[in-house]
Design an enzyme around this catalytic site. Structure first.
Site, PDB file in Angstrom:
ATOM      1  N   GLU A 114     -21.122  10.758 -41.852  1.00 36.05           N
ATOM      2  CA  GLU A 114     -21.982   9.612 -41.599  1.00 36.05           C
ATOM      3  C   GLU A 114     -23.353  10.116 -41.149  1.00 36.05           C
ATOM      4  O   GLU A 114     -23.414  11.026 -40.327  1.00 36.05           O
ATOM      5  CB  GLU A 114     -21.411   8.700 -40.502  1.00 36.05           C
ATOM      6  CG  GLU A 114     -22.141   7.358 -40.494  1.00 36.05           C
ATOM      7  CD  GLU A 114     -21.602   6.370 -39.448  1.00 36.05           C
ATOM      8  OE1 GLU A 114     -21.902   5.201 -39.554  1.00 36.05           O
ATOM      9  OE2 GLU A 114     -20.897   6.795 -38.541  1.00 36.05           O
ATOM     10  N   ASN A 120     -14.076   8.883 -38.414  1.00 33.23           N
ATOM     11  CA  ASN A 120     -13.441   9.165 -39.708  1.00 33.23           C
ATOM     12  C   ASN A 120     -12.045   8.551 -39.766  1.00 33.23           C
ATOM     13  O   ASN A 120     -11.273   8.656 -38.828  1.00 33.23           O
ATOM     14  CB  ASN A 120     -13.304  10.667 -39.918  1.00 33.23           C
ATOM     15  CG  ASN A 120     -14.575  11.404 -39.594  1.00 33.23           C
ATOM     16  OD1 ASN A 120     -15.604  11.140 -40.190  1.00 33.23           O
ATOM     17  ND2 ASN A 120     -14.518  12.297 -38.619  1.00 33.23           N
ATOM     18  N   HIS A 174     -13.959   2.961 -28.572  1.00 31.30           N
ATOM     19  CA  HIS A 174     -14.999   2.642 -29.560  1.00 31.30           C
ATOM     20  C   HIS A 174     -14.609   3.162 -30.953  1.00 31.30           C
ATOM     21  O   HIS A 174     -14.621   2.416 -31.934  1.00 31.30           O
ATOM     22  CB  HIS A 174     -16.322   3.264 -29.092  1.00 31.30           C
ATOM     23  CG  HIS A 174     -17.453   3.138 -30.060  1.00 31.30           C
ATOM     24  ND1 HIS A 174     -18.522   2.293 -29.862  1.00 31.30           N
ATOM     25  CD2 HIS A 174     -17.707   3.751 -31.243  1.00 31.30           C
ATOM     26  CE1 HIS A 174     -19.364   2.384 -30.860  1.00 31.30           C
ATOM     27  NE2 HIS A 174     -18.893   3.278 -31.733  1.00 31.30           N
ATOM     28  N   GLU A 175     -14.234   4.429 -31.021  1.00 32.43           N
ATOM     29  CA  GLU A 175     -13.922   5.004 -32.342  1.00 32.43           C
ATOM     30  C   GLU A 175     -12.688   4.348 -32.952  1.00 32.43           C
ATOM     31  O   GLU A 175     -12.600   4.167 -34.173  1.00 32.43           O
ATOM     32  CB  GLU A 175     -13.723   6.521 -32.247  1.00 32.43           C
ATOM     33  CG  GLU A 175     -14.902   7.303 -31.663  1.00 32.43           C
ATOM     34  CD  GLU A 175     -16.254   6.932 -32.238  1.00 32.43           C
ATOM     35  OE1 GLU A 175     -16.319   6.483 -33.399  1.00 32.43           O
ATOM     36  OE2 GLU A 175     -17.261   7.066 -31.513  1.00 32.43           O
ATOM     37  N   GLU A 189     -21.477  -0.757 -35.442  1.00 37.53           N
ATOM     38  CA  GLU A 189     -21.705  -0.153 -34.122  1.00 37.53           C
ATOM     39  C   GLU A 189     -21.740  -1.181 -32.993  1.00 37.53           C
ATOM     40  O   GLU A 189     -21.187  -0.942 -31.920  1.00 37.53           O
ATOM     41  CB  GLU A 189     -22.974   0.700 -34.147  1.00 37.53           C
ATOM     42  CG  GLU A 189     -22.908   1.883 -35.122  1.00 37.53           C
ATOM     43  CD  GLU A 189     -21.699   2.784 -34.877  1.00 37.53           C
ATOM     44  OE1 GLU A 189     -21.037   2.670 -33.834  1.00 37.53           O
ATOM     45  OE2 GLU A 189     -21.415   3.611 -35.768  1.00 37.53           O
TER      46      GLU A 189
HETATM   47  N1  BES Z   1     -20.328   6.203 -36.016  1.00 39.01           N
HETATM   48  C1  BES Z   1     -20.755   6.795 -34.802  1.00 39.01           C
HETATM   49  C2  BES Z   1     -21.096   8.258 -34.936  1.00 39.01           C
HETATM   50  C3  BES Z   1     -22.445   8.533 -35.557  1.00 39.01           C
HETATM   51  C4  BES Z   1     -23.593   8.359 -34.818  1.00 39.01           C
HETATM   52  C5  BES Z   1     -22.557   8.994 -36.840  1.00 39.01           C
HETATM   53  C6  BES Z   1     -24.814   8.621 -35.383  1.00 39.01           C
HETATM   54  C7  BES Z   1     -23.772   9.249 -37.414  1.00 39.01           C
HETATM   55  C8  BES Z   1     -24.916   9.081 -36.689  1.00 39.01           C
HETATM   56  C9  BES Z   1     -19.682   6.669 -33.723  1.00 39.01           C
HETATM   57  O1  BES Z   1     -18.800   5.638 -33.911  1.00 39.01           O
HETATM   58  C10 BES Z   1     -20.378   6.395 -32.440  1.00 39.01           C
HETATM   59  O2  BES Z   1     -20.936   5.348 -32.316  1.00 39.01           O
HETATM   60  N2  BES Z   1     -20.374   7.332 -31.513  1.00 39.01           N
HETATM   61  C11 BES Z   1     -21.083   7.201 -30.264  1.00 39.01           C
HETATM   62  C12 BES Z   1     -20.146   7.072 -29.105  1.00 39.01           C
HETATM   63  C13 BES Z   1     -19.827   5.672 -28.716  1.00 39.01           C
HETATM   64  C14 BES Z   1     -18.962   5.641 -27.480  1.00 39.01           C
HETATM   65  C15 BES Z   1     -21.020   4.793 -28.500  1.00 39.01           C
HETATM   66  C16 BES Z   1     -21.913   8.445 -30.105  1.00 39.01           C
HETATM   67  O3  BES Z   1     -21.777   9.358 -30.902  1.00 39.01           O
HETATM   68  O4  BES Z   1     -22.719   8.481 -29.180  1.00 39.01           O
HETATM   69 ZN    ZN Z   2     -19.565   3.785 -33.493  1.00 37.07          ZN
END
Ligand code: BES
Ligand code: ZN
Length: 884
Positions: free
Chosen positions: A146, A283, A315-316, A338
């Site tokens: 992603e 993923n 979250h995931e 998100e």
């Molecule tokens: N889908 C995102 C990861 C992501 C972030 C992929 C930016 C590509 C670019 C994942 O679900 C996510 O939001 N992760 C957060 C943590 C969450 C607890 C808010 C992160 O990586 O900070």
């Molecule tokens: Zn996310």
């Protein structure tokens, strides 16, 4: 383009999206991974449906060497293989154009492509991470796709709406663990290599495909239906995965209930990756995490570490439904992924840990969203994407925090139950498919019979948010909405605002949709239930935006503001409302809509507050005030700091340094935040105690006198006392950093190093970030720079820009360097200087962050000016200090 035959490679350049004349249905992908050489080779056989007349197949590929001779197209009926007449990789658009001499028949076909690539060190695509095993450094191979990096691992239609099934086969060293989205269907060991073929996945988007190859331990649990859930981590660390495993198993069951759809895959693995750009990645069936976001060690992690693990896992896993099963149609709707995953994660954590008051803590997210969205350089929640390189930048506070906050607003307007039912039918309706924002509104509107679409369009299609001016004229409350901007100007936006308010008590409340700019409200009845001249000396008060469910601010007239302050002090307000009041007042002060004195006066009403959820906001605001007055009115700075210290001191004294047996989670977090704040505000006693306890800790790393929760404060305290002539504290911290293998501890140390008032030490701390001792993923934690070190950091950024942009651009962490170093400035001259430096250097990956940071600098500059011009500030401060 009229006729397919007239097309050429040129026609496909510079497009935001792939042409739609063929859709992938199924990928059969084989990869051979060579960890020693950091290389891979592979083949991809893609079943495609050609849906309109074309001579070309256009898909994504980047940083791959595609072997043109390997490319073939076959159709089921014919034995003949079509050889392409041209195979062109267009680098700047990351596409692969496969052209044929003849038009392809409409219907099913199969495209075969052979390719090779390198495992890069940029933490995206197919990359290598490093870990230590038996004293030896080893490579592991990991994917992070992603938003648009699956194309760096295999050629594919790399857009979320091109869902297909994936059948993956890996050839890897026999002794390693290899994971993918699905369980292993077959394993063949052939000496030092083994071939693992994984089961075919259900249809899914490319950005959710994942592969991990390395050496791991794991622990396992099961869902009631037998689905295996595992946590994989470094060999020897698996006990640190227990907490996350437990949260995972419980939240999966909660979501199965909430969305009324079972977890769709046969297994779920969660893996800690030592080098990881984001915090975690959802993923499908193989969720990857930074170590800090997955591992929890009873002895070494803090309460706040524990909370982040719980929130991140929740979250995931929410994404497994919201995002993976039902996917946004295009990145414009990223917030659906998100914002929802963030919102739902609080729902899950609240149910698992009610004592954490996590919904009250949610207001930190709302505060972050409100802060960013008060900039002219913000963007609407639904944002137009013109090029793939613009996507990374929208994983920001707008998509996450504003997104989650407007969902909370809508839920509170529609009611929890009807909201859940509508969400469940939305998930059901779009299962294994894609949806746009308006598809969700349509379902919610149908179920609730409320005007959801009109209401929500005003929040997701236009940037910014309103402030409501509230003026009391006898029994009439006059309301006016205007767009709130931190630079003090008012934008032209108009919103449909779900307004709530209460007078003197939480029962009854008034609720309505404010659709116009002005509105008058007769509050006679609400007021009469509360005698304004109550004999107990109670004052009359009105609070709008009850429990801060609305994404807006309120500015009260003087009389109402006095009532609110009374309500805070007399403890009449809910925790959420106490937070809302101080957050709004702070933001209005920054925007020069209210004096600093009146903000300080309001703050003085929080002196008897002992709740973490409220004080954490008071603390952040206090530290920002302390910073700004150092520049604006240095002659008053000491008195203002003294006032702020006194404000926090009664809670700090009550809690002390030492944890109590059986103490609640929030008090542990509060102690930690208070100590950090007192150090930051220069409270000598706290700094001395920090140094004392740090020295004991140096001799005994297990001393109960410095538990993990208090270490951040101790480290910051030590750095306050470090100078070039007395570096021992700094050196000790560097030693702790290199000796520990616990990543949360490393983050705490890094976060303290550049907080030193001595500029030369700041420079040393920053240079340390560029050494091999600090993983690239962690350098961002070292950017907590002292006020005195601001200029040093800016010079350092310029001098090292070539290296920094080369090293961090691809992972998009580069934007964190820019905003951390630029946004603390507060003069327009500096803004110009920064602009000039970046004029020839700006790239899409941090352009938004740069513009936002520059806007912040200019807002800070205005605020400084306005504080300087505040005539009665000195007297007000004198009085406040005198009183406390
Ligand atoms: N889908 C995102 C990861 C992501 C972030 C992929 C930016 C590509 C670019 C994942 O679900 C996510 O939001 N992760 C957060 C943590 C969450 C607890 C808010 C992160 O990586 O900070
Ligand atoms: Zn996310």
């Amino acid at each position: 383009m009229a006729k397919a035959e007239q097309q050429s490679v040129e026609d496909f350049k510079g497009q935001a999206r792939l042409p739609r004349f063929a859709n992938p249905k199924r990928y059969v992908i084989s990869l051979r991974v060579d960890l020693a050489r950091c290389a891979f080779s592979g083949s991809s056989t893609i079943a495609v449906a050609v849906v309109s007349s074309t001579r070309f197949l256009v898909l994504n590929a980047a940083d791959l060497a595609v072997d043109p001779a390997s490319v073939r197209f076959t159709t089921p009926g014919s034995s003949e293989e079509l050889k392409p007449s041209e195979v062109v990789a267009v680098e700047e658009d990351e596409i692969l154009v496969v052209g044929f001499d003849t038009t392809l028949p409409i219907g099913d076909g199969e495209l075969r492509i052979g390719f090779t690539g390198t495992l890069n060190d940029q933490m995206r695509g197919f990359y290598r991470s490093k870990y230590e095993y038996n004293g030896e450094i080893r490579n592991m191979a990991v994917t992070q796709f992603e938003a648009v990096d699956a194309r760096r691992c295999f050629p594919c239609w790399d857009e979320p709406a091109f869902k297909a099934t994936f059948k993956i086969t890996l050839e890897v060293p026999s002794e390693l663990v290899a994971l993918s989205n699905m369980p292993v269907a077959e394993e063949k060991v052939n000496g030092v290599v083994k071939t693992l073929s994984f089961e075919e996945s259900p249809i899914m988007s490319t950005y959710l495909v994942a592969i991990v190859v390395g050496l791991f331990d794991y622990i396992e649990d099961k869902l009631p239906d037998g689905t295996k859930v595992r946590v994989y981590c470094q060999v020897g660390k698996s006990s640190q995965g227990k907490f996350a495993l437990d949260v995972a198993v419980k939240s999966l069951q909660l979501y199965e209930n909430y969305f009324a759809v079972p977890y769709p895959l046969p297994k779920l693995d969660m893996v800690a990756i030592p080098d990881f750009a984001a915090g975690a990645m959802e993923n499908y069936g193989l969720v990857t995490y930074r170590e800090t976001a997955l591992l929890y060690d009873d002895r070494l992690s803090s309460a706040s570490n524990k909370q982040s693990v719980a929130i991140t896992v929740a979250h995931e896993l929410a994404h497994q439904w919201f995002g993976n099963l039902v996917t946004m149609e295009w990145w414009t709707h990223l917030w659906l992924n998100e914002g929802f995953a963030s919102w739902v994660s609080y729902l899950a954590v609240d149910s698992l840990f009610p004592e954490w008051k996590i919904w009250t803590q949610f207001l930190e997210e709302t505060a972050a969203g409100l802060m960013l969205d008060a900039l002219s350089e913000s963007h609407p929640i639904e944002v137009e994407i013109n090029h793939a390189n613009e996507i990374d930048a929208i994983f920001d506070s707008i998509s996450y925090d504003k997104g989650a906050s407007v969902i909370r607003m809508l839920q509170s307007y529609l009611g929890a139950e009807s909201f859940q039912q509508a969400l469940a039918s939305y998930i059901k309706k779009y299962t294994y498919s894609n949806a746009k924002t308006e598809d969700l509104w349509a379902v919610l509107e149908e179920k609730s019979r409320e005007p959801v679409k009109d209401l929500m369009n005003s929040w997701t299609k236009q940037q910014g948010y309103p402030v409501i001016y509230a003026n009391l004229k006898k029994h009439e409350l006059e309301l006016e909405q205007a767009q709130f901007l931190s630079d003090g100007s008012s934008g032209t936006g108009m919103w449909i605002i779900p307004v709530t308010l209460c007078c003197g008590s939480y029962n009854p409340q008034e609720k309505f949709l404010l659709k116009s700019k002005y509105h008058k409200l007769d509050i006679k009845e609400l007021v009469s239930s509360h005698d304004p001249n109550n004999e107990n000396g109670e004052r009359f008060w009105i609070k709008l935006n009850v429990d801060q469910t609305g994404f807006y601010r309120v500015k009260y007239d003087d009389e109402l503001a006095a009532g609110i302050r009374y309500a805070v002090q007399a403890n009449k307000l809910s925790l959420m409302d106490k937070i809302g009041v101080v957050e709004d007042s702070y933001a209005l002060s920054v925007a020069c809509k209210q004096t600093l004195s009146s903000l300080l006066f309001l703050l003085s009403a929080y002196g008897e507050e002992f709740d973490y959820t409220v004080l954490s906001h008071v603390i952040v605001i206090s530290c920002k005030i302390a910073d700004v007055v150092m520049d604006a009115t240095p002659e008053l700075a000491n008195d203002i700091k003294l006032f702020l210290i006194n404000l926090l001191l009664s809670a700090a004294k009550k809690l002390g340094w030492d944890p109590k047996d059986g103490e609640n989670h929030l008090d542990v977090m509060l102690r930690s935040d208070l100590l950090v704040a007192l150090v930051r505000l220069g409270h000598e006693e706290t700094i001395n105690e920090a140094v004392k306890r740090f020295n004991i800790f140096l001799n005994d790393r297990n001393t109960p006198l410095l538990p993990p929760d208090n270490r951040k404060a101790a480290y910051l305290g030590v750095m306050q006392t470090v100078s070039t002539s007395n570096k021992s504290g700094f050196e000790s911290l560097l030693r702790i950093y290199t000796e520990t293998d616990q990543s949360q501890e490393r983050v705490r140390v890094l976060g303290s190093l550049a907080s030193c008032p001595d500029k030369e030490i700041v420079l040393e701390a920053l240079n340390f970030l560029l050494t091999r001792k600090v993983r690239n993923q962690d350098a961002i934690y070292g950017l907590g720079i002292s006020r005195q070190g601001r200029e040093t950091a800016w010079v350092w950024l310029k001098e090292n820009w070539d290296y920094i942009s080369k090293t961090w651009a691809a992972s998009s962490l580069i934007s964190r360097f820019v905003s951390a170093i630029v946004s603390p400035f507060n003069s327009s001259e500096k803004a110009v200087e920064v602009e000039e430096f970046f004029a020839s250097r700006v790239k899409p990956s941090f352009e938004r962050a740069l513009k936002q940071s520059l806007e912040r600098v200019r807002i800070n500059a205005k605020w400084v000016e306005s504080i300087r011009g505040e005539q009665s500030l000195a007297d007000a401060v004198k009085e406040l200090v005198h009183k406390t």
